[in-house]
Design a protein around this motif. Structure first.
Motif, PDB file in Angstrom:
ATOM      1  N   THR A 121      -2.507  -0.139   7.172  1.00  0.00           N
ATOM      2  CA  THR A 121      -0.958  -0.532   7.162  1.00  0.00           C
ATOM      3  C   THR A 121      -0.638   0.124   5.819  1.00  0.00           C
ATOM      4  O   THR A 121      -1.049   0.009   4.809  1.00  0.00           O
ATOM      5  CB  THR A 121      -0.805  -2.036   7.136  1.00  0.00           C
ATOM      6  N   ALA A 122       0.704   0.454   5.854  1.00  0.00           N
ATOM      7  CA  ALA A 122       1.171   0.975   4.773  1.00  0.00           C
ATOM      8  C   ALA A 122       1.296   0.014   3.472  1.00  0.00           C
ATOM      9  O   ALA A 122       1.179   0.479   2.310  1.00  0.00           O
ATOM     10  CB  ALA A 122       2.597   1.670   4.950  1.00  0.00           C
ATOM     11  N   ALA A 123       1.558  -1.212   3.900  1.00  0.00           N
ATOM     12  CA  ALA A 123       1.353  -2.337   2.816  1.00  0.00           C
ATOM     13  C   ALA A 123       0.552  -3.316   3.225  1.00  0.00           C
ATOM     14  O   ALA A 123       0.921  -4.459   3.845  1.00  0.00           O
ATOM     15  CB  ALA A 123       2.811  -2.909   2.853  1.00  0.00           C
ATOM     16  N   PRO A 124      -0.797  -3.123   3.187  1.00  0.00           N
ATOM     17  CA  PRO A 124      -1.928  -3.886   3.616  1.00  0.00           C
ATOM     18  C   PRO A 124      -1.651  -5.331   3.085  1.00  0.00           C
ATOM     19  O   PRO A 124      -1.435  -5.596   1.722  1.00  0.00           O
ATOM     20  CB  PRO A 124      -3.220  -3.201   3.260  1.00  0.00           C
ATOM     21  N   ALA A 125      -2.243  -6.363   3.547  1.00  0.00           N
ATOM     22  CA  ALA A 125      -2.023  -7.952   3.157  1.00  0.00           C
ATOM     23  C   ALA A 125      -2.699  -7.822   1.790  1.00  0.00           C
ATOM     24  O   ALA A 125      -4.114  -7.361   1.438  1.00  0.00           O
ATOM     25  CB  ALA A 125      -2.644  -8.771   4.141  1.00  0.00           C
ATOM     26  N   GLY A 126      -1.938  -8.236   0.666  1.00  0.00           N
ATOM     27  CA  GLY A 126      -2.539  -8.458  -0.401  1.00  0.00           C
ATOM     28  C   GLY A 126      -2.332  -7.204  -1.467  1.00  0.00           C
ATOM     29  O   GLY A 126      -2.868  -7.268  -2.598  1.00  0.00           O
ATOM     30  N   ALA A 127      -1.938  -5.865  -0.722  1.00  0.00           N
ATOM     31  CA  ALA A 127      -1.996  -4.908  -1.727  1.00  0.00           C
ATOM     32  C   ALA A 127      -0.638  -4.974  -2.642  1.00  0.00           C
ATOM     33  O   ALA A 127       0.237  -5.482  -2.342  1.00  0.00           O
ATOM     34  CB  ALA A 127      -1.698  -3.617  -0.831  1.00  0.00           C
ATOM     35  N   GLY A 128      -0.977  -4.432  -3.744  1.00  0.00           N
ATOM     36  CA  GLY A 128       0.071  -4.482  -4.765  1.00  0.00           C
ATOM     37  C   GLY A 128       1.009  -3.216  -4.524  1.00  0.00           C
ATOM     38  O   GLY A 128       0.783  -2.408  -3.446  1.00  0.00           O
ATOM     39  N   LYS A 129       1.887  -3.062  -5.232  1.00  0.00           N
ATOM     40  CA  LYS A 129       3.158  -1.897  -5.105  1.00  0.00           C
ATOM     41  C   LYS A 129       2.509  -0.653  -5.727  1.00  0.00           C
ATOM     42  O   LYS A 129       1.526  -0.680  -6.423  1.00  0.00           O
ATOM     43  CB  LYS A 129       4.272  -2.446  -5.937  1.00  0.00           C
ATOM     44  N   PRO A 130       2.931   0.309  -5.399  1.00  0.00           N
ATOM     45  CA  PRO A 130       2.563   1.606  -5.925  1.00  0.00           C
ATOM     46  C   PRO A 130       2.657   1.487  -7.722  1.00  0.00           C
ATOM     47  O   PRO A 130       3.309   0.748  -8.360  1.00  0.00           O
ATOM     48  CB  PRO A 130       3.451   2.725  -5.463  1.00  0.00           C
ATOM     49  N   GLU A 131       1.859   2.093  -8.262  1.00  0.00           N
ATOM     50  CA  GLU A 131       1.673   2.439  -9.653  1.00  0.00           C
ATOM     51  C   GLU A 131       2.028   3.747 -10.205  1.00  0.00           C
ATOM     52  O   GLU A 131       1.182   4.539 -10.499  1.00  0.00           O
ATOM     53  CB  GLU A 131       0.431   1.738 -10.236  1.00  0.00           C
ATOM     54  N   PRO A 132       3.438   4.105 -10.330  1.00  0.00           N
ATOM     55  CA  PRO A 132       3.889   5.206 -10.421  1.00  0.00           C
ATOM     56  C   PRO A 132       3.363   6.004 -11.834  1.00  0.00           C
ATOM     57  O   PRO A 132       3.007   7.227 -11.968  1.00  0.00           O
ATOM     58  CB  PRO A 132       5.510   5.206 -10.274  1.00  0.00           C
ATOM     59  N   ALA A 133       3.122   5.156 -12.905  1.00  0.00           N
ATOM     60  CA  ALA A 133       2.946   5.640 -14.231  1.00  0.00           C
ATOM     61  C   ALA A 133       1.280   6.035 -14.055  1.00  0.00           C
ATOM     62  O   ALA A 133       1.296   7.245 -14.748  1.00  0.00           O
ATOM     63  CB  ALA A 133       2.932   4.517 -15.214  1.00  0.00           C
TER      64      ALA A 133
END
Length: 492
Positions: A55-67
């Motif tokens: 899933t594009a936002a799996p359960a418990g996954a954090g947001k992208p970390e662009p840095a």
């Protein structure tokens, strides 16, 4: 996904894609330091077809970390600039001396690093670099070469790279080149009495050679060939790859195990060693599963399940609580060795974080913790080093990506970032990235070689883990054993 530095010069990748569905797999602990078997069998109740989905936002996954994604992208560009400065148009760069080398045959460059990097540039949004690569390919790449090319490497690197580039750019010339190359490779399959490919084929004359091949070289073609059949409507490619797979599976032992090498003319095994997750067998299993994921091939799925059930039953064991896979006689199951290749770190699931898959990743994390850079080969009883080199292996980063996007467990991002920091600390040189010759020494002594697969794999896996980029479909995307995006590219 086996070792490109071995004579076979191949790759590896995980067959645990379906182990995540194996709800019946159980793990047996044992006294400290004592090997204990890991019981099976491979579960038949689950529907493994669901496993590849993320899933594009799996359960418990954090947001992208662009840095962090930007740092990874910057280091990729550092490596790429070294290639452009010293080796442009050649296959691989020697970033310490400022030289270059060819991969397939001396004096016959095919711009291997350019082809390997193509879809990495695309997914990272490096559009100027993509255009530069496309211009070189259109102007200079020609496969009318009077020399023998290794079929396996040509498939995963060149056929796969051109396919991934085509899917990312829709540049028709890439697909045309891919068809031309694959047609030149086909005699390795069609001239074989068993359908298993010869190891080498002359791209101009079709002359074949090399009769004893490891499993990965026989069976790591169906994703690239099958996709090419889908794109062109020409069934010859997938049919050839499938026939080679069938010929191997039909020769499994009464235990359900496969040995390591086969004489493709006689159909006789050339050894008795079942190495399971290790090279040079690893990507054979992965591509059975991939054929199910990509093409709904139920026969390949069933072959995969049969073989995985067998090696889990006969080869898995624990030492000090860590999961490993011993080498055994494929006919009797008798122990042969307790060696483990660093490429084994990639045999982890994309389809779920079951106990077996998580434990195997934990085993290799223990090796990463012990040495900072994973050595080529260990004796897993005490994690002692048997081969102290590191050839810029991408397998650990590959698994971190797959497990993070399947489970959302932040431990996989944490360990991936540690891998990246150690990569930067120990492999970086002023003009790129290079191999390490001894991971046990400080500072780690460096060699003078940046393999072309670095531009296809290491930084791409890491970037995808942190970027959350819109140029990749995280739910449906599927990558090959060489890190080529064969499904899920979203052109910018």
């Amino acid at each position: 996904m086996f070792s490109r530095s071995l004579a076979a010069r191949t790759t590896r990748r995980g067959m645990f894609y379906a182990l995540a569905a194996a709800g019946g797999v159980t793990l047996a602990g044992g006294p400290a330091g004592q090997p204990r078997a890991v019981a099976g069998p491979y579960g038949a109740g689950a529907d493994p077809r669901r496993l590849p989905g993320r899933t594009a936002a799996p359960a418990g996954a954090g947001k992208p970390e662009p840095a962090k994604a930007r740092e990874i992208r910057s280091e990729f560009l550092h490596a790429w600039r070294g290639y452009k400065r010293f080796a442009w148009g050649h296959d691989e760069v020697e970033p310490v001396s400022g030289g270059y080398r060819e991969f397939f045959t001396d004096g016959q460059p095919v711009g291997l690093s350019i082809v390997e990097a193509l879809d990495t540039h695309c997914v990272m949004g490096l559009d100027d670099e993509t255009d530069l690569c496309l211009r070189w390919i259109d102007d200079r790449l020609d496969f009318d070469i009077d020399a023998g090319f290794q079929v396996f490497e040509a498939t995963i690197r060149l056929v796969g790279g051109l396919l991934a580039g085509y899917l990312a750019t829709r540049r028709r010339s890439l697909l045309d080149l891919c068809v031309d190359l694959t047609d030149r490779l086909l005699p390795a399959f069609t001239k074989s009495p068993t359908g298993m490919p010869y190891r080498f084929v002359n791209l101009r004359t079709g002359r074949v050679s090399g009769t004893v091949l490891p499993l990965a070289e026989i069976g790591t073609h169906i994703l690239e060939f099958g996709l090419l059949s889908e794109l062109t409507g020409d069934a010859r490619y997938r049919r050839a790859a499938k026939r080679a797979l069938r010929a191997v599976v039909q020769r499994r032992s009464s235990l359900g195990l496969l040995a390591t090498s086969m004489n493709i003319e006689t159909g006789q095994w050339a050894d008795r060693s079942a190495v399971a997750v290790n090279p040079p067998a690893d990507s054979f299993y992965e591509y059975l599963w991939g054929a199910w994921v990509m093409f709904d091939d139920e026969e390949c799925r069933d072959w995969f399940r049969t073989l995985v059930d067998a090696f889990v039953r006969h080869q898995s064991e624990r030492v000090d609580g860590l999961l490993w896979f011993k080498r055994v006689d494929f006919r009797t199951g008798a122990l042969l060795a307790r060696r483990q290749s660093s490429l084994g770190v990639a045999v982890l699931p994309v389809g779920g974080d079951n106990a077996l898959a998580a434990d195997y990743y934990r085993s290799w994390t223990a090796v990463l913790d012990a040495y900072a850079v994973i050595p080529e080969e260990i004796d897993y009883r005490r994690l002692t080093v048997l081969d102290a080199r590191n050839e810029l292996r991408p397998e650990y980063a590959n698994c971190a990506f797959e497990l993070y996007w399947q489970t959302g467990d932040p431990v996989y991002r944490t360990t991936a970032w540690r891998y990246f920091e150690n990569l930067r600390r120990h492999h970086r040189v002023p003009h790129g990235y290079t191999v390490v010759t001894d991971v046990t020494r400080r500072p780690m002594p460096k060699g003078d070689h940046c393999p072309a697969y670095v531009f296809a794999e290491n930084f791409k896996w890491l970037y995808l883990t942190f970027a959350g980029t819109g140029r990749f479909d995280y739910e449906r995307g599927y990558l090959s054993t060489e890190g080529k995006i064969l499904r899920g590219s979203r052109p910018g």
